[in-house]
Design an enzyme around this catalytic site. Structure first.
Site, PDB file in Angstrom:
ATOM      1  N   TYR A   8      -2.534   1.783   4.141  1.00 18.91           N
ATOM      2  CA  TYR A   8      -1.717   1.455   2.967  1.00 18.91           C
ATOM      3  C   TYR A   8      -0.749   2.602   2.661  1.00 18.91           C
ATOM      4  O   TYR A   8       0.440   2.393   2.429  1.00 18.91           O
ATOM      5  CB  TYR A   8      -2.656   1.201   1.777  1.00 18.91           C
ATOM      6  CG  TYR A   8      -2.006   0.639   0.539  1.00 18.91           C
ATOM      7  CD1 TYR A   8      -1.814  -0.729   0.385  1.00 18.91           C
ATOM      8  CD2 TYR A   8      -1.613   1.478  -0.504  1.00 18.91           C
ATOM      9  CE1 TYR A   8      -1.241  -1.249  -0.778  1.00 18.91           C
ATOM     10  CE2 TYR A   8      -1.036   0.963  -1.658  1.00 18.91           C
ATOM     11  CZ  TYR A   8      -0.861  -0.403  -1.790  1.00 18.91           C
ATOM     12  OH  TYR A   8      -0.286  -0.920  -2.938  1.00 18.91           O
ATOM     13  N   SER A  18       4.762   1.736  -3.889  1.00 20.87           N
ATOM     14  CA  SER A  18       3.560   2.101  -4.654  1.00 20.87           C
ATOM     15  C   SER A  18       3.609   3.591  -4.938  1.00 20.87           C
ATOM     16  O   SER A  18       4.319   4.331  -4.242  1.00 20.87           O
ATOM     17  CB  SER A  18       2.327   1.794  -3.787  1.00 20.87           C
ATOM     18  OG  SER A  18       1.163   2.369  -4.327  1.00 20.87           O
TER      19      SER A  18
HETATM   20  P1  NAD Z   1      -1.952  -9.708  -5.104  1.00 18.57           P
HETATM   21  O1  NAD Z   1      -3.108  -9.674  -4.165  1.00 18.57           O
HETATM   22  O2  NAD Z   1      -2.169 -10.204  -6.491  1.00 18.57           O
HETATM   23  O3  NAD Z   1      -0.738 -10.506  -4.457  1.00 18.57           O
HETATM   24  C1  NAD Z   1      -0.379 -10.333  -3.092  1.00 18.57           C
HETATM   25  C2  NAD Z   1       0.531 -11.466  -2.676  1.00 18.57           C
HETATM   26  O4  NAD Z   1       0.852 -11.284  -1.279  1.00 18.57           O
HETATM   27  C3  NAD Z   1      -0.116 -12.847  -2.796  1.00 18.57           C
HETATM   28  O5  NAD Z   1       0.851 -13.797  -3.203  1.00 18.57           O
HETATM   29  C4  NAD Z   1      -0.560 -13.145  -1.361  1.00 18.57           C
HETATM   30  O6  NAD Z   1      -0.676 -14.538  -1.065  1.00 18.57           O
HETATM   31  C5  NAD Z   1       0.586 -12.516  -0.597  1.00 18.57           C
HETATM   32  N1  NAD Z   1       0.257 -12.266   0.802  1.00 18.57           N
HETATM   33  C6  NAD Z   1      -0.772 -11.549   1.311  1.00 18.57           C
HETATM   34  N2  NAD Z   1      -0.754 -11.634   2.658  1.00 18.57           N
HETATM   35  C7  NAD Z   1       0.307 -12.393   2.995  1.00 18.57           C
HETATM   36  C8  NAD Z   1       0.852 -12.842   4.231  1.00 18.57           C
HETATM   37  N3  NAD Z   1       0.312 -12.525   5.415  1.00 18.57           N
HETATM   38  N4  NAD Z   1       1.949 -13.632   4.199  1.00 18.57           N
HETATM   39  C9  NAD Z   1       2.507 -14.001   3.003  1.00 18.57           C
HETATM   40  N5  NAD Z   1       2.046 -13.595   1.812  1.00 18.57           N
HETATM   41  C10 NAD Z   1       0.943 -12.813   1.822  1.00 18.57           C
HETATM   42  O7  NAD Z   1      -1.414  -8.195  -5.124  1.00 18.57           O
HETATM   43  P2  NAD Z   1      -0.442  -7.401  -6.139  1.00 18.57           P
HETATM   44  O8  NAD Z   1      -1.270  -6.365  -6.784  1.00 18.57           O
HETATM   45  O9  NAD Z   1       0.349  -8.326  -6.951  1.00 18.57           O
HETATM   46  O10 NAD Z   1       0.472  -6.640  -5.077  1.00 18.57           O
HETATM   47  C11 NAD Z   1       1.827  -6.985  -4.838  1.00 18.57           C
HETATM   48  C12 NAD Z   1       2.530  -5.770  -4.237  1.00 18.57           C
HETATM   49  O11 NAD Z   1       2.492  -4.695  -5.171  1.00 18.57           O
HETATM   50  C13 NAD Z   1       1.897  -5.248  -2.951  1.00 18.57           C
HETATM   51  O12 NAD Z   1       2.881  -4.834  -2.042  1.00 18.57           O
HETATM   52  C14 NAD Z   1       1.105  -4.045  -3.439  1.00 18.57           C
HETATM   53  O13 NAD Z   1       0.910  -3.087  -2.435  1.00 18.57           O
HETATM   54  C15 NAD Z   1       2.020  -3.534  -4.531  1.00 18.57           C
HETATM   55  N6  NAD Z   1       1.354  -2.674  -5.501  1.00 18.57           N
HETATM   56  C16 NAD Z   1       0.315  -3.127  -6.248  1.00 18.57           C
HETATM   57  C17 NAD Z   1      -0.287  -2.272  -7.144  1.00 18.57           C
HETATM   58  C18 NAD Z   1      -1.443  -2.704  -8.009  1.00 18.57           C
HETATM   59  O14 NAD Z   1      -2.054  -1.832  -8.646  1.00 18.57           O
HETATM   60  N7  NAD Z   1      -1.761  -3.983  -8.088  1.00 18.57           N
HETATM   61  C19 NAD Z   1       0.144  -0.952  -7.272  1.00 18.57           C
HETATM   62  C20 NAD Z   1       1.214  -0.527  -6.486  1.00 18.57           C
HETATM   63  C21 NAD Z   1       1.807  -1.399  -5.609  1.00 18.57           C
END
Ligand code: NAD
Length: 260
Positions: free
Chosen positions: A155, A142
């Site tokens: 985080y 991130s």
């Molecule tokens: P999201 O909430 O849409 O998806 C998260 C996924 O992780 C889901 O499939 C959920 O079921 C799974 N998950 C959560 N806990 C779990 C567990 N204990 N075991 C197995 N699976 C689990 O989130 P996203 O925004 O798609 O985020 C995905 C990644 O991208 C994360 O690592 C997040 O930190 C990173 N990220 C997101 C953003 C953003 O703005 N959305 C920005 C930077 C980084």
């Protein structure tokens, strides 16, 4: 482009992970899905990816807080696919609160899911990659792996940690046809961010609309959310043979946020 390869994408039942899994399947790659959510929605995603692309798709309900379940997920992908060529450590959660009010159980869960799960998955998948002399490990970090924001202590710690681990793994595997890189997205409009908007609104005493304008998009000079498609394209590039010399880096895709 990835024909004949096999990948695990953790946390691929939603958001960024679902996008990457979909892009991999469209590129001819077998995919193991993972994550929580509505069983019918997962079944539909799984069937759609398999049918539409002529690839093998598996689903593992492994809980990323559980090292034993992570090892079993990698083992079954290796047995059924014949190997894991690409590992995308993407599963992640968020909690927003001042550190003196931050629930210790939320700290533990964020460190386990956003950081330790990648360690457990890498240590299970790497021996097969080394044996076949080809592998791609892509950690979804991130912008918060490079800079901090208030109220996100766990985080930010986990994401800084995963960038450090990325560099270490990259050095360990550099001569073995394996690369390890981190992608550092800015804000992407997924369920993870939608949940944060209301938490941030409480923590900062703002309306949700004010949080989007004054907190979230204020950090991004483009004033635009990063899209899942843009992250897919970067992930595909790193996974392909063109990515062979990109190793140990953290690639920002954040509209200029961390240039400030
Ligand atoms: P999201 O909430 O849409 O998806 C998260 C996924 O992780 C889901 O499939 C959920 O079921 C799974 N998950 C959560 N806990 C779990 C567990 N204990 N075991 C197995 N699976 C689990 O989130 P996203 O925004 O798609 O985020 C995905 C990644 O991208 C994360 O690592 C997040 O930190 C990173 N990220 C997101 C953003 C953003 O703005 N959305 C920005 C930077 C980084």
């Amino acid at each position: 482009m990835l024909k004949g390869k096999s990948a695990i994408v953790t946390g691929s039942t939603s958001g960024i992970g679902e996008g990457i899994a979909t892009a991999f399947a469209a590129a001819g790659c077998n995919v193991m899905l993972n994550g929580f959510g509505d069983a019918q929605k997962i079944e539909k995603l799984w069937a759609g990816l398999e049918k539409g692309n002529g690839v093998k798709v598996l689903y593992s309900p492994a809980d990323m807080t559980r090292p034993d379940q992570i090892a079993d997920m990698v083992k079954s992908a290796e047995e059924i696919f014949g190997g894991v060529d690409i590992l995308v450590n993407n599963a992640g959660i968020q909690h927003v609160a001042p550190i003196d009010e931050f629930p210790p159980e939320k700290w533990d869960a964020i460190i386990a899911i956003n950081l330790s799960s990648a360690f457990h998955a890498i240590r299970s998948a790497l021996p097969g990659m080394k044996k076949r002399k080809w592998g791609r490990i892509i950690n979804i970090a991130s912008a918060h792996g490079l800079v901090a924001s208030p109220f996100k202590s766990a985080y930010v710690a986990a994401k800084h940690g995963i960038i450090g681990m990325t560099k270490t793994v990259a050095l360990e595997v550099a001569e073995q046809g394996v690369t390890c890189n981190a992608i550092c997205p800015g804000y992407v409009k997924t369920p993870l961010v939608e949940g944060q908007i209301s938490d941030q609104a409480k923590a900062r005493n703002m309306t949700p609309a004010e949080v989007v304008k004054n907190v979230i998009l204020a950090a991004q000079p483009t004033k635009q959310f990063v899209t899942v498609d843009q992250i897919n394209a970067l992930t595909l590039f790193l996974a392909d043979n063109n990515g062979a010399s990109i190793n140990g880096t953290s690639i920002s895709i954040d509209g200029g946020w961390t240039a400030q």
